[in-house]
Design an enzyme around this catalytic site. Structure first.
Site, mmCIF file in Angstrom:
data_model
loop_
_atom_site.group_PDB
_atom_site.id
_atom_site.type_symbol
_atom_site.label_atom_id
_atom_site.label_comp_id
_atom_site.label_asym_id
_atom_site.label_seq_id
_atom_site.Cartn_x
_atom_site.Cartn_y
_atom_site.Cartn_z
ATOM 1 N N ASP A 89 0.871 -1.182 0.000
ATOM 2 C CA ASP A 89 0.000 0.000 0.000
ATOM 3 C C ASP A 89 0.904 1.226 0.000
ATOM 4 O O ASP A 89 2.120 1.103 0.159
ATOM 5 C CB ASP A 89 -0.889 0.004 1.261
ATOM 6 N N HIS A 90 0.320 2.390 -0.185
ATOM 7 C CA HIS A 90 1.009 3.631 0.151
ATOM 8 C C HIS A 90 0.647 3.948 1.593
ATOM 9 O O HIS A 90 -0.474 4.356 1.874
ATOM 10 C CB HIS A 90 0.552 4.775 -0.753
ATOM 11 N N ASP A 113 -5.443 3.256 1.066
ATOM 12 C CA ASP A 113 -6.429 2.559 0.228
ATOM 13 C C ASP A 113 -5.916 2.322 -1.184
ATOM 14 O O ASP A 113 -6.669 2.419 -2.150
ATOM 15 C CB ASP A 113 -7.756 3.332 0.194
ATOM 16 N N HIS A 114 -4.628 2.039 -1.284
ATOM 17 C CA HIS A 114 -4.025 1.683 -2.565
ATOM 18 C C HIS A 114 -3.439 0.270 -2.474
ATOM 19 O O HIS A 114 -2.251 0.072 -2.715
ATOM 20 C CB HIS A 114 -2.923 2.677 -2.943
ATOM 21 N N PRO A 115 -4.261 -0.725 -2.116
ATOM 22 C CA PRO A 115 -3.700 -2.063 -1.932
ATOM 23 C C PRO A 115 -3.207 -2.632 -3.251
ATOM 24 O O PRO A 115 -3.793 -2.373 -4.307
ATOM 25 C CB PRO A 115 -4.875 -2.868 -1.381
#
Lengths: 214, 544
Positions: free
Chosen positions: B322-323, B477-479
């Protein structure tokens, strides 16, 4: 497939509120110190289940009339605590209804605060707020409820008004309520008004507040 | 079992940006398409109404309630009702996403970054993580195709080079930044060695694709009220208009293969009443979001593939990335900024996206968020004890001076950061919930420490007070990474064309194939990879 199940995603904001209240999140607990969500609020939220589309749902207390003596008292308190002469009586009735529903003690506290207001002379909102907290420390939570109601438009964990919340009235020369922008193409590039550092002091003792991630 | 005959040339699972854009490309090339979406068909206006009625306005997930047969995380809280995270940094992986027609871009902010060439070669250039099984140049034409599809505005590279070489200009001119962002950029220019750039955005700076110009409602997340920002639903509508069939409320749970376990022959889905349906096709694409894609491949385990479909490498569900974010909110002591005029995210400090130091610590980018702070200011002023006139002047001051900074810090693929199926929790259809174990890579921790130093410097430059740091690390929320790309079938799930190593007609279109996560928001790269999958499928089907 049943038609109702296919539209389950269209639950009402009230049901979402209920679901959120029952989860009793970390944020809610923190805000609980501000009186936004009290334990009594949970009880009344459960009682309000399932959906309240208005004031006449069975098991749901009716919206108080603008002529109800409690609403009149609430409006008196609101005028004093906002330093404003003109407040909407319909919004007052809706806020008062929700604040009273949020906590079993609120009605009596509002009446007690009103008696205090009637029994003294208070030159400003701050004067009265100081006196109220001194008279009964629990009044601080009631004042928070009244402030959050008028300025945020929120009572009992529910949006009672959105665009009419006073926080938007006092910032309308600079920003718009989200989803209601009307400034014309690329209005945001222009210089907004300057705001001098305020000199006023808090009237009430501070409460804990934490900025949560979005 | 239903007797209906559901069949298409290409069957796609998932209707977000990836699935819908592939469907649109294929159907317009004369290829028949069925898209199976676990969640319901929805409309924008109801979400706008939900937002206006939401007490906790910053909660981006709450206007989008899920349905019981396709649950998604209700919020970012741990423990969570759906996505269960564990491990030392469980809270840093508490992702949110949406399961519904159109997918998670219903509530993205439209940030449409291309990755840097170095992001695809992290191992070769810096000795960290992995290399992708493709290069930036392989993806460049599809980046442009994705930018045209979404309608991306961005700066002229001759004036402001964002580091990702372009053969074509952005489809639309860069969005003029707000007064607050202009002042921030001036400060950065004058007082630091860094720079503030225009963020490329899938947002209209002129009427584009039958959608209006952005009006600055400041509500890109959770919902653009007028459709000036692209989301996946527009590709759904385009694909449907051209003849693609979208089936909502269709929860795929089984992936049928041939005797040799080489070709997928059908997928099976459950409807909300637990009726099972079989859909056959020549090619299959799983485009169901990083977490749901890995979950589906694991759920589909059977005798032929006991650890999950496409999982001979045992990498399905591993390498979760993720980020990770660092975030601080403070009150500027300088002139009024009034953030919240215009779109939410428009400007970025991009100096930390790339450098030799990536041998030691992860890259990151910094957003100065242009978020309307009136509600937050009101809550803060009430909590401080103000009432009446003093409250009103305090709200104005705080709303004009509150600044929020946050970062996207790069993760690394670690096989121990793993998604598995819950043994105890299931949805109403009996499908297990996902569990994710997460420990932040030290590489990311060092990156976050660097970010905190930079943020402290910025707070000092803005004479900031009342700083409130979001505790620990939080998910952006960048999985990504759960079906990782690579050249070796022994340690990766898909090849450079997003084709699974194990099944030659099964593709994956999702951030789950990312080998590294870079710093820019992931959606444009997801779309570019998806359009490349569509290109491959068109060639193979037309050739066939």
């Amino acid at each position: 497939m049943a038609e109702n199940s296919s539209s389950l995603w269209m639950v009402s904001p009230n049901r979402m509120r209920l679901s959120r209240l029952l989860r009793m999140s970390r944020r809610d607990v923190l805000l609980g110190g501000m009186g936004t969500v009290a334990a009594g609020g949970l009880v009344s939220a459960q009682a309000a289940e399932p959906d309240a589309h208005g004031s006449n749902v069975p098991g749901q207390p009716s919206l108080l009339s603008v002529n109800d003596p409690l609403v009149k008292q609430f409006l008196d308190l609101s005028h004093r605590l906002t330093d404003r002469d003109a407040l909407d009586e319909w919004i007052a009735a809706a806020l008062c209804t929700n604040i009273v529903q949020s906590d079993a003690k609120r009605k009596e506290q509002l009446q007690g605060m009103h008696a205090l207001l009637e029994g003294g002379k208070f030159a400003s909102a701050s004067d009265f707020a100081r006196a109220a907290e001194k008279h009964d420390p629990a009044f601080k939570d009631v004042i928070h409820d009244i402030m959050a109601g008028w300025y945020r438009g929120v009572a009992n964990g529910k949006v009672v008004v959105y665009r009419s919340a006073l926080m938007f009235d006092i910032t309308k020369d600079a920003v718009y309520p989200k989803t209601y922008a009307a400034g014309g193409p690329f209005y945001w590039t222009s210089k907004p008004p300057e705001v001098d550092p305020p000199k006023g002091q808090p009237a009430l003792s501070p409460s804990k507040f934490v900025v949560e991630p979005t | 079992m239903s007797s209906e005959n559901l069949s298409a040339d290409v069957v796609i699972v998932g209707s977000g940006v990836a699935g819908s854009s592939i469907a649109n490309e294929l159907v317009r090339a004369g290829i028949s398409v069925i898209v199976l979406e676990a969640g319901p068909r929805v409309d924008r206006q109801h979400f706008v109404e939900n937002f206006r009625n939401l007490e906790n306005k910053p909660s981006y997930q709450e206007p989008f309630p899920s349905v019981p047969w396709a649950p998604h995380p209700p919020d970012q809280r741990t423990p969570n009702e759906y996505l269960h995270t564990t491990g030392p940094d469980a809270e840093a992986y508490q992702q949110v996403y949406l399961r519904m027609i159109g997918g998670t871009t219903w509530h993205w902010a439209g940030c449409a970054w291309r990755y840097l060439p170095s992001d695809f070669e992290l191992k070769t250039r810096f000795g960290q993580g992995r290399d992708w099984a493709l290069k930036y140049d392989d993806l460049e034409p599809f980046y442009y195709q994705a930018e045209v599809m979404m309608g991306v505005c961005g700066p002229d590279p001759a004036v402001e080079d964002l580091g990702s070489p372009r053969k074509q200009p952005y489809p639309m001119d860069a969005l003029p930044i707000s007064y607050a962002a202009q002042q921030f950029r001036k400060l950065i220019d004058e007082k630091t060695p860094w720079r503030v750039v225009h963020e490329p955005q899938a947002r209209n700076t002129r009427p584009y694709d039958n959608r209006p110009t952005c009006e600055g409602h400041n509500n890109c997340m959770p919902i653009c009220p007028i459709g000036a920002m692209y989301n996946g639903s527009y590709s759904v509508y385009d694909a449907e208009a051209a003849g693609a069939k979208f089936i909502p409320n269709a929860v795929v749970y089984k992936i049928e293969r041939d005797e040799a376990n080489k070709l997928v022959t059908a997928v099976h889905y459950l409807d909300p009443d637990k009726g099972s349906h079989r859909v056959t096709g020549k090619y299959f694409v799983i485009a169901a979001h990083c977490i749901e894609t890995a979950k589906l491949l694991l759920v589909a385990a059977d005798e032929k593939s006991p650890t999950g479909v496409a999982n001979s490498s045992d990498q399905v569900g591993r390498n979760m990335m993720d980020h990770t974010g660092v975030q601080v909110t403070f009150i500027s002591g300088d002139k009024a900024l009034w953030p919240g005029r215009g779109p939410l995210e428009t400007n970025v400090i991009d100096n930390f996206r790339d450098g030799e130091w990536r041998k030691e610590r992860g890259a990151y980018l910094v957003h100065m968020v242009d978020d309307n702070q009136v509600d937050l200011a009101t809550q803060m002023a009430i909590a401080k004890g103000y009432v009446g006139r003093e409250l009103e002047e305090r709200i104005r001051y705080l709303a004009a001076h509150t600044v929020r900074l946050f970062s996207h810090n790069e993760a690394l693929p670690d096989p121990n950061n793993r998604l598995t199926l819950s043994k105890t929790r299931k949805d109403v259809l009996g499908i297990p919930h996902p569990d994710v174990y997460y420990k932040l890579p030290e590489y990311t921790v060092r990156s976050c420490e660097h970010t905190r130093k930079v943020f402290r410097e910025l707070i000092g430059l803005m004479h900031g007070t009342d700083e409130q740091w979001t505790p620990g690390y939080f998910p952006q929320d960048h999985p990504s990474g759960s079906t990782i790309m690579g050249v070796d079938p022994k340690d990766s799930v898909v090849d450079g064309h997003c084709r699974t190593h194990d099944h030659e007609n099964l593709f994956i279109a999702s951030s789950s194939v990312f080998s590294t996560v870079g710093t820019g928001n992931i959606t444009l790269t997801v779309a570019a990879l998806a359009l490349r999958v569509a290109d491959t499928l068109k060639k193979e089907l037309n050739h066939a």
